[in-house]
Design an enzyme around this catalytic site. Structure first.
Site, short mmCIF file in Angstrom:
data_model
loop_
_atom_site.label_atom_id
_atom_site.label_comp_id
_atom_site.label_asym_id
_atom_site.label_seq_id
_atom_site.Cartn_x
_atom_site.Cartn_y
_atom_site.Cartn_z
N ASP A 6 0.86 -1.18 0.00
CA ASP A 6 0.00 0.00 0.00
C ASP A 6 0.90 1.23 0.00
O ASP A 6 1.47 1.61 1.03
CB ASP A 6 -0.90 -0.03 1.23
CG ASP A 6 -1.63 1.29 1.47
OD1 ASP A 6 -1.69 2.12 0.54
OD2 ASP A 6 -2.15 1.48 2.60
N ASN A 9 0.35 8.33 0.66
CA ASN A 9 1.00 9.63 0.55
C ASN A 9 2.11 9.83 1.56
O ASN A 9 3.12 10.48 1.25
CB ASN A 9 -0.05 10.75 0.72
CG ASN A 9 -0.99 10.85 -0.45
OD1 ASN A 9 -0.57 11.01 -1.58
ND2 ASN A 9 -2.29 10.77 -0.18
N THR A 10 1.95 9.29 2.75
CA THR A 10 2.91 9.51 3.83
C THR A 10 3.87 8.34 4.01
O THR A 10 5.04 8.53 4.31
CB THR A 10 2.17 9.77 5.16
OG1 THR A 10 1.29 10.88 4.98
CG2 THR A 10 3.14 10.07 6.28
N ARG A 11 3.38 7.13 3.79
CA ARG A 11 4.23 5.96 4.03
C ARG A 11 3.81 4.79 3.16
O ARG A 11 2.72 4.79 2.58
CB ARG A 11 4.19 5.56 5.50
CG ARG A 11 2.79 5.26 6.02
CD ARG A 11 2.79 4.93 7.49
NE ARG A 11 1.44 4.69 7.99
CZ ARG A 11 1.15 4.10 9.12
NH1 ARG A 11 2.13 3.65 9.90
NH2 ARG A 11 -0.10 3.93 9.50
N LEU A 12 4.66 3.81 3.12
CA LEU A 12 4.38 2.53 2.45
C LEU A 12 4.09 1.50 3.54
O LEU A 12 4.89 1.32 4.46
CB LEU A 12 5.58 2.10 1.61
CG LEU A 12 5.47 0.78 0.83
CD1 LEU A 12 6.40 0.81 -0.38
CD2 LEU A 12 5.80 -0.45 1.67
N TYR A 93 -17.50 6.86 -10.31
CA TYR A 93 -16.84 7.83 -11.19
C TYR A 93 -17.05 7.47 -12.65
O TYR A 93 -16.80 6.32 -13.05
CB TYR A 93 -15.34 7.87 -10.91
CG TYR A 93 -14.92 8.77 -9.77
CD1 TYR A 93 -15.73 8.98 -8.65
CD2 TYR A 93 -13.68 9.42 -9.80
CE1 TYR A 93 -15.32 9.80 -7.61
CE2 TYR A 93 -13.27 10.24 -8.77
CZ TYR A 93 -14.09 10.44 -7.69
OH TYR A 93 -13.67 11.25 -6.66
N ASP A 102 -6.86 3.72 -3.25
CA ASP A 102 -6.97 3.52 -1.81
C ASP A 102 -8.42 3.61 -1.35
O ASP A 102 -8.88 2.81 -0.53
CB ASP A 102 -6.09 4.52 -1.06
CG ASP A 102 -6.36 5.97 -1.42
OD1 ASP A 102 -6.93 6.25 -2.50
OD2 ASP A 102 -5.98 6.86 -0.62
#
Length: 252
Positions: A6, A9-12, A93, A102
């Site tokens: 995964d 934006n901040t971490r894997l 969408y 996500d």
């Protein structure tokens, strides 16, 4: 055995899945030496048969992680790009790929666990909201800055709003650090509750509210609407999707 990735934006975040359980899992921030951290974490770990990834980051970081996977396991990553429909969830969408993978996988995870009308709130760098019917129809959602990003944006765009310490979350503050923190966190809570209220009609009543993301636990007690935490929603949704797309899985 599958390795699930995964790329947020901040971490894997990653998990090695054996059967229905996590055999190992971990996380590394993008502000760290990601390549070294992953090599260290995966040294001596059982070799997966397949690697599945979900990403909301740029192609450069995807390529970086693909190179680590190749070096560690001699495998390619099977990337999931947001589909129009999968695992019982139908994307609202018109251009399905525009919905963050996500968000889609968080809906897949919740729908697989509890196929009930629900609102999903992802509380991280961004605050994302999605409405999902009991039969898996996505009704759309909202995106706003997450509480931490709200604070950073406010402090970066003003000259006289300055904080010398982390603020506390209060109902009403008598100092700037607490006022900034309280205003941003309460704004996030208010947006979630407003979205739940407005989507209750289309969802046929009071929906289940599910919180995920790195800041979900902090926000949970600020909500008046009952809610539950859904940790590792993207990884769990990716596990459902990877099971559905294994060679022996039935077609969806």
């Amino acid at each position: 055995m599958k390795l699930l990735l995964d790329l947020g934006n901040t971490r894997l975040k990653w998990a090695l899945r054996e059967g229905a359980a996590w055999a190992a899992q971990g996380a590394v921030g993008w502000n760290e030496d990601v390549v070294l951290a992953l090599h260290d974490a995966w040294r001596g770990m059982a070799t997966p048969n397949r690697v599945f990834g979900a990403s909301v980051v740029d192609g450069g970081r995807e390529s970086q992680i693909a190179a680590v996977i190749s070096a560690c396991f001699a495998l390619d990553i099977e990337w999931l790009r947001t589909p129009a429909e999968a695992c019982g969830v139908r994307n609202a969408y018109p251009e399905p790929s525009r919905l963050g993978v996500d968000r889609f996988l968080a809906m897949v995870a919740v729908h697989a666990d509890s196929p009930l009308p629900c609102v999903l709130a992802g509380v991280g760098t961004a605050l994302t909201l999605d409405a999902l019917t009991a039969d898996g129809q996505h009704l759309g959602g909202l995106i706003a800055p997450g509480p931490q990003l709200m604070q950073q944006s406010l402090l970066g765009a003003t000259s006289r709003v300055r904080v010398e310490r982390p603020g506390r979350i209060l109902e009403a503050a008598d100092n700037t650090p607490d006022a900034v923190a309280s205003g941003c966190w309460q704004a996030a809570a208010a947006l979630i509750e407003r979205f739940v209220a407005h989507m209750s009609g289309p969802l046929g009543g009071s929906p289940m509210l599910v919180l995920g993301g790195g800041d979900a636990e902090v926000l949970l007690p600020l909500l008046s609407h009952p809610a539950r935490l859904s940790p590792d929603g993207v990884l769990r949704g990716l596990a459902v999707w990877s099971d559905a797309h294994s060679p022996l899985a039935p077609a969806f």
